[in-house]
Write a protein that holds these residues in place. Sequence first.
Motif, short mmCIF file in Angstrom:
data_model
loop_
_atom_site.label_atom_id
_atom_site.label_comp_id
_atom_site.label_asym_id
_atom_site.label_seq_id
_atom_site.Cartn_x
_atom_site.Cartn_y
_atom_site.Cartn_z
N VAL A 31 -7.91 -28.89 0.51
CA VAL A 31 -7.95 -27.94 1.06
C VAL A 31 -6.37 -27.13 1.55
O VAL A 31 -5.64 -27.67 2.74
N LYS A 32 -6.48 -25.68 1.54
CA LYS A 32 -5.66 -24.91 2.16
C LYS A 32 -5.42 -25.20 3.51
O LYS A 32 -6.73 -25.26 3.94
N LYS A 33 -4.81 -24.76 4.42
CA LYS A 33 -4.93 -23.89 5.45
C LYS A 33 -5.22 -23.20 6.50
O LYS A 33 -5.80 -22.25 5.52
N ASP A 35 -8.34 -23.78 5.38
CA ASP A 35 -10.22 -23.93 4.66
C ASP A 35 -10.65 -25.30 5.03
O ASP A 35 -10.06 -26.13 6.05
N SER A 37 -12.98 -28.44 3.75
CA SER A 37 -13.72 -28.84 2.46
C SER A 37 -15.30 -29.16 3.01
O SER A 37 -15.91 -28.51 4.05
#
Length: 96
Positions: A31-33, A35, A37
């Motif tokens: 996941v992007k920084k 965020d 999961s």
Amino acid sequence: MLIYRGAGIMTLLMPIVTVLLLMWLWPDPSVKKGDVSLMQFLLGVGIGAAINTVMGLILNRKNHDDGVRHHFFYIPMQWPSLAIMLVCSIIGFIKH
């Protein structure tokens, strides 16, 4: 009128703190920084609720002289935490 008594506020705070610690210590590379999961969120909330369940069982096992019981929404704090932990486990098994 408070929705918690004693350490009952930990029913909310412990899972939140655990999710934040997991995001900081073991970030999910998928996941992007910033965020999180779903599995990392469920794991954090489940671990936080499990810690809080044990803490509630220990704190509420005997009557205190000052009459303070550790409640969240007028329920002993270990029971809502146990329910949160079970819901996270069920969702984790379904989604995995």
